[in-house]
Design a protein around this motif. Structure first.
Motif, PDB file in Angstrom:
ATOM      1  N   ILE A  93      25.353 -28.741 -29.190  1.00  0.00           N
ATOM      2  CA  ILE A  93      25.825 -27.957 -30.332  1.00  0.00           C
ATOM      3  C   ILE A  93      25.836 -28.830 -31.677  1.00  0.00           C
ATOM      4  O   ILE A  93      25.239 -28.344 -32.731  1.00  0.00           O
ATOM      5  N   VAL A  94      26.093 -30.102 -31.676  1.00  0.00           N
ATOM      6  CA  VAL A  94      25.799 -30.950 -32.781  1.00  0.00           C
ATOM      7  C   VAL A  94      24.349 -30.761 -33.263  1.00  0.00           C
ATOM      8  O   VAL A  94      24.239 -30.750 -34.569  1.00  0.00           O
ATOM      9  N   ILE A  95      23.462 -31.100 -32.341  1.00  0.00           N
ATOM     10  CA  ILE A  95      22.118 -30.900 -32.647  1.00  0.00           C
ATOM     11  C   ILE A  95      21.646 -29.482 -33.262  1.00  0.00           C
ATOM     12  O   ILE A  95      20.818 -29.606 -34.416  1.00  0.00           O
ATOM     13  N   GLN A  96      22.152 -28.460 -32.564  1.00  0.00           N
ATOM     14  CA  GLN A  96      21.841 -27.200 -33.334  1.00  0.00           C
ATOM     15  C   GLN A  96      22.325 -27.154 -34.547  1.00  0.00           C
ATOM     16  O   GLN A  96      21.782 -26.525 -35.593  1.00  0.00           O
ATOM     17  N   THR A  97      23.644 -27.568 -34.886  1.00  0.00           N
ATOM     18  CA  THR A  97      24.223 -27.535 -36.263  1.00  0.00           C
ATOM     19  C   THR A  97      23.500 -28.242 -37.035  1.00  0.00           C
ATOM     20  O   THR A  97      23.152 -27.978 -38.309  1.00  0.00           O
ATOM     21  N   LEU A  98      22.859 -29.592 -36.820  1.00  0.00           N
ATOM     22  CA  LEU A  98      21.944 -30.321 -37.882  1.00  0.00           C
ATOM     23  C   LEU A  98      20.849 -29.602 -38.103  1.00  0.00           C
ATOM     24  O   LEU A  98      20.406 -29.640 -39.154  1.00  0.00           O
ATOM     25  N   ALA A  99      20.179 -28.966 -37.140  1.00  0.00           N
ATOM     26  CA  ALA A  99      18.942 -27.874 -37.294  1.00  0.00           C
ATOM     27  C   ALA A  99      19.168 -26.945 -38.253  1.00  0.00           C
ATOM     28  O   ALA A  99      18.191 -26.634 -39.026  1.00  0.00           O
ATOM     29  N   GLN A 100      20.401 -26.304 -38.493  1.00  0.00           N
ATOM     30  CA  GLN A 100      20.645 -25.330 -39.439  1.00  0.00           C
ATOM     31  C   GLN A 100      21.006 -25.941 -40.568  1.00  0.00           C
ATOM     32  O   GLN A 100      20.455 -25.346 -41.567  1.00  0.00           O
ATOM     33  N   LEU A 188      28.116 -20.397 -32.027  1.00  0.00           N
ATOM     34  CA  LEU A 188      26.607 -20.621 -31.405  1.00  0.00           C
ATOM     35  C   LEU A 188      25.889 -19.303 -31.567  1.00  0.00           C
ATOM     36  O   LEU A 188      24.920 -19.874 -31.802  1.00  0.00           O
ATOM     37  N   LYS A 189      26.306 -18.283 -31.661  1.00  0.00           N
ATOM     38  CA  LYS A 189      25.477 -17.107 -32.143  1.00  0.00           C
ATOM     39  C   LYS A 189      24.538 -17.160 -33.277  1.00  0.00           C
ATOM     40  O   LYS A 189      23.607 -16.673 -33.412  1.00  0.00           O
ATOM     41  N   ASN A 190      25.500 -17.703 -34.275  1.00  0.00           N
ATOM     42  CA  ASN A 190      24.738 -17.855 -35.562  1.00  0.00           C
ATOM     43  C   ASN A 190      23.853 -18.817 -35.533  1.00  0.00           C
ATOM     44  O   ASN A 190      22.708 -18.939 -36.280  1.00  0.00           O
ATOM     45  N   LEU A 191      23.965 -19.906 -34.742  1.00  0.00           N
ATOM     46  CA  LEU A 191      23.081 -20.898 -34.754  1.00  0.00           C
ATOM     47  C   LEU A 191      21.751 -20.708 -34.108  1.00  0.00           C
ATOM     48  O   LEU A 191      20.456 -21.225 -34.704  1.00  0.00           O
ATOM     49  N   GLN A 192      21.877 -19.770 -33.369  1.00  0.00           N
ATOM     50  CA  GLN A 192      20.636 -19.161 -32.638  1.00  0.00           C
ATOM     51  C   GLN A 192      19.684 -18.086 -33.329  1.00  0.00           C
ATOM     52  O   GLN A 192      18.692 -17.562 -32.843  1.00  0.00           O
ATOM     53  N   LEU A 193      20.211 -17.837 -34.422  1.00  0.00           N
ATOM     54  CA  LEU A 193      19.624 -16.693 -35.214  1.00  0.00           C
ATOM     55  C   LEU A 193      18.316 -16.884 -35.690  1.00  0.00           C
ATOM     56  O   LEU A 193      17.581 -16.189 -35.804  1.00  0.00           O
ATOM     57  N   ASN A 194      18.194 -18.469 -36.058  1.00  0.00           N
ATOM     58  CA  ASN A 194      16.728 -18.818 -36.499  1.00  0.00           C
ATOM     59  C   ASN A 194      16.913 -20.422 -36.425  1.00  0.00           C
ATOM     60  O   ASN A 194      17.634 -21.125 -36.861  1.00  0.00           O
ATOM     61  N   VAL A 195      15.681 -20.732 -35.714  1.00  0.00           N
ATOM     62  CA  VAL A 195      15.662 -22.206 -35.369  1.00  0.00           C
ATOM     63  C   VAL A 195      14.864 -22.786 -36.353  1.00  0.00           C
ATOM     64  O   VAL A 195      14.461 -23.940 -36.250  1.00  0.00           O
ATOM     65  N   LYS A 196      14.296 -22.076 -37.564  1.00  0.00           N
ATOM     66  CA  LYS A 196      13.679 -22.751 -38.528  1.00  0.00           C
ATOM     67  C   LYS A 196      12.511 -23.517 -38.541  1.00  0.00           C
ATOM     68  O   LYS A 196      12.102 -24.281 -38.959  1.00  0.00           O
ATOM     69  N   GLY A 197      11.728 -22.869 -37.375  1.00  0.00           N
ATOM     70  CA  GLY A 197      10.457 -23.508 -37.103  1.00  0.00           C
ATOM     71  C   GLY A 197      10.659 -24.608 -36.525  1.00  0.00           C
ATOM     72  O   GLY A 197       9.341 -25.348 -36.254  1.00  0.00           O
ATOM     73  N   ILE A 198      11.595 -25.236 -36.073  1.00  0.00           N
ATOM     74  CA  ILE A 198      11.752 -26.707 -35.650  1.00  0.00           C
ATOM     75  C   ILE A 198      11.521 -26.636 -34.077  1.00  0.00           C
ATOM     76  O   ILE A 198      11.859 -25.679 -33.383  1.00  0.00           O
TER      77      ILE A 198
END
Length: 258
Positions: A93-100, A188-198
């Motif tokens: 979750i921390v990493i997904q937040t970093l990616a966003q 979590l749902k918001n984090l998965q909306l866009n992985v921003k090409g990572i």
């Protein structure tokens, strides 16, 4: 600043940053460090209130965004402009937040035992935890959760490692982290909306019955994501199947040609 351990092997190597799960510490990557050092520079971080990082650093209304900021401060301090990130459980979750929040700092994400959605059983566990988190000694709850999430005999090492590490926390820190779960599903749902090409790899144990199904569903809808499942492995797959975990994750990073 968060406590960290650094393994800088070669200035030409890419950086890999490891983020542990709830109750753990940077030491839970003991089955990854040796192999990863052959290919990458390594940064292992203790999240706030865990391991050797300072306790009681929370401010009112802090979220996973502030936890991610803690990690970025360490990277800034070490002049690491970007890194691959490998996480387990809550660390994902921390990493997904970093990616966003900081996509330019994230080369790729490897999410082990990934938490992307809570099913009914997981919600029930967290509800029980929230009801009793300030009443029952946190280690009682932690041991119960560890047994439920990692129930089989071949998960024993994972259970023992996380229970031993959790003893370094305190009741107050446990309550703080547990409070973050209150509104976790919408987050979590918001984090998965866009992985921003990572580039993103999910690596899950086949016996991770609380968290595997949502990952499979997500990957089926987003073909740019990758999923590897490991046999005879539960939630903490980096400990249950370290050789397979290391081989798959290192190959994934190397395939990106950084």
């Amino acid at each position: 600043m968060l406590h960290y351990r650094l393994y800088e092997t070669d200035p030409s190597y890419s950086w890999v940053t490891f983020i542990h799960g709830a109750g753990g510490s940077s030491s839970i990557w003991y089955k990854q460090i040796k192999e990863y050092k052959n290919h990458f520079n390594i940064l292992c971080i203790d999240l706030r209130g865990h391991g050797k990082s300072k306790k009681d650093t929370w401010k009112k209304n802090d979220t996973f965004i502030q936890v991610a900021e803690d990690v970025i401060k360490v990277l800034d301090h070490l002049n690491i402009s970007s890194s691959h990130f490998v996480g387990i459980s809550l660390g994902t979750i921390v990493i997904q937040t970093l990616a966003q929040e900081y996509p330019n700092r994230v080369l790729s994400t490897i999410l082990g035992g990934a938490v992307i959605k809570l099913n009914i059983r997981a919600k029930f566990l967290l509800t029980v935890g929230r009801l009793f988190k300030s009443i029952i000694p946190y280690m009682w709850l932690y041991k119960l959760f560890a047994t439920i999430i990692m129930p089989y005999s071949h998960h024993k090492e994972s259970r023992i490692v996380f229970i031993q590490q959790a003893k370094k926390m305190c009741q107050k820190e446990f309550v703080r982290w547990f409070s973050l779960t209150k509104s976790i599903n919408p987050f979590l749902k918001n984090l998965q909306l866009n992985v921003k090409g990572i580039p993103t790899l999910f690596i899950m144990g086949e016996e991770d019955y609380l968290f595997l199904a949502p990952v499979k569903e997500l990957v089926s809808r987003q073909p740019e994501l990758h999923l590897i499942t490991l046999k005879n492995s539960g939630h903490v797959c980096n400990i249950d199947q370290p050789q397979k975990f290391n081989k798959a994750t290192i190959q994934f990073i190397q395939s990106l040609n950084y």
